[in-house]
Motif scaffolding. Structure first.
Motif, PDB file in Angstrom:
ATOM      1  N   ARG A  79       0.832  -1.203   0.000  1.00  0.00           N
ATOM      2  CA  ARG A  79       0.000   0.000   0.000  1.00  0.00           C
ATOM      3  C   ARG A  79       0.868   1.256   0.000  1.00  0.00           C
ATOM      4  O   ARG A  79       0.345   2.371  -0.145  1.00  0.00           O
ATOM      5  CB  ARG A  79      -0.920   0.029   1.221  1.00  0.00           C
ATOM      6  N   ILE A  80       2.170   1.083   0.186  1.00  0.00           N
ATOM      7  CA  ILE A  80       3.107   2.205   0.268  1.00  0.00           C
ATOM      8  C   ILE A  80       4.263   1.952  -0.694  1.00  0.00           C
ATOM      9  O   ILE A  80       4.829   0.852  -0.714  1.00  0.00           O
ATOM     10  CB  ILE A  80       3.662   2.360   1.695  1.00  0.00           C
ATOM     11  N   LEU A  81       4.593   2.959  -1.481  1.00  0.00           N
ATOM     12  CA  LEU A  81       5.799   2.926  -2.309  1.00  0.00           C
ATOM     13  C   LEU A  81       6.586   4.194  -2.019  1.00  0.00           C
ATOM     14  O   LEU A  81       6.053   5.300  -2.121  1.00  0.00           O
ATOM     15  CB  LEU A  81       5.450   2.875  -3.796  1.00  0.00           C
ATOM     16  N   VAL A  82       7.863   4.041  -1.648  1.00  0.00           N
ATOM     17  CA  VAL A  82       8.749   5.193  -1.471  1.00  0.00           C
ATOM     18  C   VAL A  82       9.914   5.020  -2.442  1.00  0.00           C
ATOM     19  O   VAL A  82      10.668   4.047  -2.350  1.00  0.00           O
ATOM     20  CB  VAL A  82       9.259   5.327  -0.027  1.00  0.00           C
ATOM     21  N   ASN A  83      10.038   5.957  -3.370  1.00  0.00           N
ATOM     22  CA  ASN A  83      11.076   5.898  -4.393  1.00  0.00           C
ATOM     23  C   ASN A  83      12.305   6.686  -3.943  1.00  0.00           C
ATOM     24  O   ASN A  83      12.276   7.916  -3.896  1.00  0.00           O
ATOM     25  CB  ASN A  83      10.552   6.510  -5.697  1.00  0.00           C
ATOM     26  N   CYS A  84      13.373   5.970  -3.614  1.00  0.00           N
ATOM     27  CA  CYS A  84      14.633   6.613  -3.214  1.00  0.00           C
ATOM     28  C   CYS A  84      15.782   6.271  -4.154  1.00  0.00           C
ATOM     29  O   CYS A  84      16.867   6.859  -4.027  1.00  0.00           O
ATOM     30  CB  CYS A  84      15.007   6.215  -1.785  1.00  0.00           C
ATOM     31  N   ALA A  85      15.594   5.337  -5.065  1.00  0.00           N
ATOM     32  CA  ALA A  85      16.684   4.940  -5.961  1.00  0.00           C
ATOM     33  C   ALA A  85      16.997   6.066  -6.931  1.00  0.00           C
ATOM     34  O   ALA A  85      16.096   6.688  -7.506  1.00  0.00           O
ATOM     35  CB  ALA A  85      16.304   3.676  -6.723  1.00  0.00           C
ATOM     36  N   GLY A  86      18.275   6.336  -7.121  1.00  0.00           N
ATOM     37  CA  GLY A  86      18.694   7.358  -8.065  1.00  0.00           C
ATOM     38  C   GLY A  86      20.129   7.775  -7.808  1.00  0.00           C
ATOM     39  O   GLY A  86      20.724   7.419  -6.793  1.00  0.00           O
ATOM     40  N   ARG A  87      20.667   8.561  -8.716  1.00  0.00           N
ATOM     41  CA  ARG A  87      22.029   9.077  -8.557  1.00  0.00           C
ATOM     42  C   ARG A  87      22.198  10.283  -9.469  1.00  0.00           C
ATOM     43  O   ARG A  87      21.290  10.643 -10.226  1.00  0.00           O
ATOM     44  CB  ARG A  87      23.080   8.013  -8.870  1.00  0.00           C
ATOM     45  N   GLY A  88      23.376  10.898  -9.395  1.00  0.00           N
ATOM     46  CA  GLY A  88      23.654  12.057 -10.230  1.00  0.00           C
ATOM     47  C   GLY A  88      25.004  11.947 -10.918  1.00  0.00           C
ATOM     48  O   GLY A  88      25.743  10.984 -10.725  1.00  0.00           O
ATOM     49  N   ASN A  89      25.304  12.941 -11.738  1.00  0.00           N
ATOM     50  CA  ASN A  89      26.630  13.069 -12.323  1.00  0.00           C
ATOM     51  C   ASN A  89      26.900  14.550 -12.545  1.00  0.00           C
ATOM     52  O   ASN A  89      26.019  15.395 -12.301  1.00  0.00           O
ATOM     53  CB  ASN A  89      26.787  12.257 -13.613  1.00  0.00           C
ATOM     54  N   THR A  90      28.094  14.892 -12.980  1.00  0.00           N
ATOM     55  CA  THR A  90      28.451  16.298 -13.163  1.00  0.00           C
ATOM     56  C   THR A  90      29.222  16.474 -14.469  1.00  0.00           C
ATOM     57  O   THR A  90      30.356  15.995 -14.596  1.00  0.00           O
ATOM     58  CB  THR A  90      29.317  16.806 -11.991  1.00  0.00           C
ATOM     59  N   PHE A  91      28.574  17.106 -15.420  1.00  0.00           N
ATOM     60  CA  PHE A  91      29.213  17.490 -16.685  1.00  0.00           C
ATOM     61  C   PHE A  91      28.600  18.812 -17.119  1.00  0.00           C
ATOM     62  O   PHE A  91      27.377  18.982 -17.048  1.00  0.00           O
ATOM     63  CB  PHE A  91      28.947  16.463 -17.808  1.00  0.00           C
ATOM     64  N   LYS A  92      29.426  19.737 -17.594  1.00  0.00           N
ATOM     65  CA  LYS A  92      28.869  20.947 -18.175  1.00  0.00           C
ATOM     66  C   LYS A  92      28.319  20.637 -19.569  1.00  0.00           C
ATOM     67  O   LYS A  92      28.815  19.750 -20.267  1.00  0.00           O
ATOM     68  CB  LYS A  92      29.919  22.049 -18.236  1.00  0.00           C
ATOM     69  N   THR A  93      27.299  21.391 -19.959  1.00  0.00           N
ATOM     70  CA  THR A  93      26.660  21.142 -21.249  1.00  0.00           C
ATOM     71  C   THR A  93      27.669  21.215 -22.387  1.00  0.00           C
ATOM     72  O   THR A  93      27.698  20.355 -23.274  1.00  0.00           O
ATOM     73  CB  THR A  93      25.536  22.168 -21.471  1.00  0.00           C
ATOM     74  N   ALA A  94      28.497  22.231 -22.363  1.00  0.00           N
ATOM     75  CA  ALA A  94      29.634  22.344 -23.285  1.00  0.00           C
ATOM     76  C   ALA A  94      30.697  23.175 -22.577  1.00  0.00           C
ATOM     77  O   ALA A  94      30.369  24.078 -21.802  1.00  0.00           O
ATOM     78  CB  ALA A  94      29.220  22.998 -24.597  1.00  0.00           C
ATOM     79  N   GLN A  95      31.940  22.863 -22.820  1.00  0.00           N
ATOM     80  CA  GLN A  95      32.997  23.588 -22.107  1.00  0.00           C
ATOM     81  C   GLN A  95      34.287  23.604 -22.917  1.00  0.00           C
ATOM     82  O   GLN A  95      34.477  22.789 -23.828  1.00  0.00           O
ATOM     83  CB  GLN A  95      33.245  22.955 -20.740  1.00  0.00           C
ATOM     84  N   ARG A  96      35.139  24.534 -22.535  1.00  0.00           N
ATOM     85  CA  ARG A  96      36.436  24.685 -23.190  1.00  0.00           C
ATOM     86  C   ARG A  96      37.532  24.397 -22.167  1.00  0.00           C
ATOM     87  O   ARG A  96      37.509  24.945 -21.055  1.00  0.00           O
ATOM     88  CB  ARG A  96      36.582  26.107 -23.726  1.00  0.00           C
ATOM     89  N   ASP A  97      38.457  23.524 -22.502  1.00  0.00           N
ATOM     90  CA  ASP A  97      39.568  23.220 -21.617  1.00  0.00           C
ATOM     91  C   ASP A  97      40.438  24.462 -21.431  1.00  0.00           C
ATOM     92  O   ASP A  97      40.836  25.100 -22.409  1.00  0.00           O
ATOM     93  CB  ASP A  97      40.406  22.069 -22.190  1.00  0.00           C
ATOM     94  N   ARG A  98      40.703  24.810 -20.169  1.00  0.00           N
ATOM     95  CA  ARG A  98      41.427  26.050 -19.880  1.00  0.00           C
ATOM     96  C   ARG A  98      42.860  26.027 -20.385  1.00  0.00           C
ATOM     97  O   ARG A  98      43.443  27.067 -20.699  1.00  0.00           O
ATOM     98  CB  ARG A  98      41.410  26.317 -18.378  1.00  0.00           C
ATOM     99  N   GLU A  99      43.447  24.842 -20.461  1.00  0.00           N
ATOM    100  CA  GLU A  99      44.849  24.764 -20.894  1.00  0.00           C
ATOM    101  C   GLU A  99      44.979  24.562 -22.400  1.00  0.00           C
ATOM    102  O   GLU A  99      45.729  25.264 -23.073  1.00  0.00           O
ATOM    103  CB  GLU A  99      45.555  23.635 -20.139  1.00  0.00           C
ATOM    104  N   SER A 100      44.229  23.589 -22.935  1.00  0.00           N
ATOM    105  CA  SER A 100      44.379  23.262 -24.354  1.00  0.00           C
ATOM    106  C   SER A 100      43.423  24.017 -25.259  1.00  0.00           C
ATOM    107  O   SER A 100      43.657  24.130 -26.466  1.00  0.00           O
ATOM    108  CB  SER A 100      44.165  21.759 -24.560  1.00  0.00           C
ATOM    109  N   GLY A 101      42.325  24.511 -24.683  1.00  0.00           N
ATOM    110  CA  GLY A 101      41.314  25.175 -25.501  1.00  0.00           C
ATOM    111  C   GLY A 101      40.372  24.208 -26.187  1.00  0.00           C
ATOM    112  O   GLY A 101      39.465  24.620 -26.915  1.00  0.00           O
ATOM    113  N   ALA A 102      40.573  22.907 -25.971  1.00  0.00           N
ATOM    114  CA  ALA A 102      39.718  21.903 -26.608  1.00  0.00           C
ATOM    115  C   ALA A 102      38.279  22.034 -26.105  1.00  0.00           C
ATOM    116  O   ALA A 102      38.035  22.271 -24.927  1.00  0.00           O
ATOM    117  CB  ALA A 102      40.249  20.507 -26.310  1.00  0.00           C
ATOM    118  N   ILE A 103      37.336  21.869 -27.029  1.00  0.00           N
ATOM    119  CA  ILE A 103      35.911  21.993 -26.715  1.00  0.00           C
ATOM    120  C   ILE A 103      35.296  20.603 -26.623  1.00  0.00           C
ATOM    121  O   ILE A 103      35.532  19.737 -27.478  1.00  0.00           O
ATOM    122  CB  ILE A 103      35.190  22.832 -27.781  1.00  0.00           C
TER     123      ILE A 103
END
Length: 257
Positions: A79-103
Motif C-alpha cells: 500500500r506504500i511505495l517510497v522511491n529513493c533509488a537514483g544518482r547524479g553526475n556532473t558534466f557541463k553542457t559544453a565547455q572549453r579546456d582552460r589549458e588546451s582550448g579543446a571543446i
C-alpha cells in the motif's frame, strides 16, 4: 492512513535516505520490501528490520516486474511505495579546456542514463505499484488504498552548473507528482514528493571534513547537513496524513543553492 500492518516497497532501500525510510516504516509496524542492487546490504537490513530484500534494477521492466511479484508473494500487496533509488553526475553542457582550448560537450549517453534511472525508473515503479494497489480494498470511508512518495531534489528548482541531467530528471519527478495524483484520485492513491537539500548520505561519507563543514555552513538553519532520519520522518508523515496529496515539499534547511 493507518500504517501498522501495511506493506511498503522502498526502492534504493539498502542505504542512505532509503535505508532510513525503511527503518522508520518498520518502526511503525510496516512490512518493508527493499529494492536495491546491493543485495548484501539489502539482505542485512531486511534481517534487522524484519522485512525482505530483492535485487532490482529500476531501469529494467523485467527486473521491476520480478521484484514486485516476489515482494507481493512474500509480504503481500504493498500500500506504500517510497522511491529513493537514483544518482547524479556532473558534466557541463559544453565547455572549453582552460589549458588546451579543446571543446567538449556533455556525453549524451551519460545524460540518458541519469534520466532513465531517476525519472523513467521512478515512473516505472509508480505505474506498476499503483496498478497493484488498485486491486486492494479501500482502507477507510475516504476510499484510501495507498500512497506513493518520490524523491526529487532542491536541484529540481535550483540546479547548479554541471547538473543538467540530475536537475532535469529531478524536475521531472516534481512535474509528475500532481498529474499522477489526479490520475489516481478515483482509486484513493495519494502521490507526493520530497525535495531534499544537502543530506548526510553515503555520497558525503568520505568527503573531507572541511568540505562537509563548508556545505553545512551554507545551510541557513540548522547549519549542518540534513539527516537521513529527517527525510524518513517526512516520508512517514506523508504516508500517515491522508490529506497530504499532490504536494512536493522542500526539506533543505532554507538553503537556496
Amino acid at each position: 492512513m493507518k500504517l501498522d500492518g501495511c506493506t511498503a516497497v522502498v526502492t534504493g532501500g539498502a542505504s542512505g535516505l532509503g535505508e532510513a525510510t525503511a527503518r522508520a516504516l518498520a518502526a511503525e509496524g510496516v512490512k518493508v520490501a527493499i529494492f536495491d542492487l546491493n543485495a548484501e546490504k539489502g539482505e542485512a537490513l531486511a534481517r534487522e528490520i524484519g522485512g525482505a530484500s530483492f535485487t532490482v534494477d529500476i531501469t529494467s521492466d523485467t527486473s521491476v516486474d520480478e521484484g514486485f511479484a516476489q515482494a507481493r508473494a512474500t509480504l503481500g500487496q504493498e500500500r506504500i511505495l517510497v522511491n529513493c533509488a537514483g544518482r547524479g553526475n556532473t558534466f557541463k553542457t559544453a565547455q572549453r579546456d582552460r589549458e588546451s582550448g579543446a571543446i567538449s560537450h556533455f556525453p549524451i549517453d551519460q545524460f540518458e542514463k541519469i534520466v532513465l534511472l531517476n525519472l523513467v525508473g521512478t515512473f516505472r515503479c509508480i505505474a506498476k505499484s499503483a496498478a497493484g494497489m488498485m486491486t486492494l480494498d479501500p482502507l477507510n470511508e475516504d476510499g484510501e488504498r495507498g500512497v506513493i512518495v518520490s524523491t526529487a531534489s532542491v536541484a529540481a528548482v535550483d540546479g547548479q552548473a554541471g547538473q543538467a541531467a540530475y536537475a532535469s530528471s529531478k524536475a521531472g519527478i516534481v512535474g509528475l507528482t500532481l498529474p499522477i495524483a489526479r490520475d489516481l484520485r478515483r482509486e484513493g492513491i495519494r502521490v507526493n514528493a520530497i525535495l531534499p537539500g544537502i543530506m548526510d548520505t553515503p555520497l558525503f561519507a568520505t568527503a573531507k571534513p572541511e568540505l562537509r563543514k563548508q556545505l553545512g555552513d551554507s545551510v541557513p538553519f540548522p547549519r549542518r547537513l540534513g539527516h537521513a532520519e529527517e527525510f524518513a520522518s517526512l516520508a512517514v508523515e506523508m504516508c500517515r496524513n491522508s490529506y497530504f496529496n499532490g504536494e512536493h515539499v522542500r526539506l533543505d534547511g532554507a538553503i537556496r543553492m
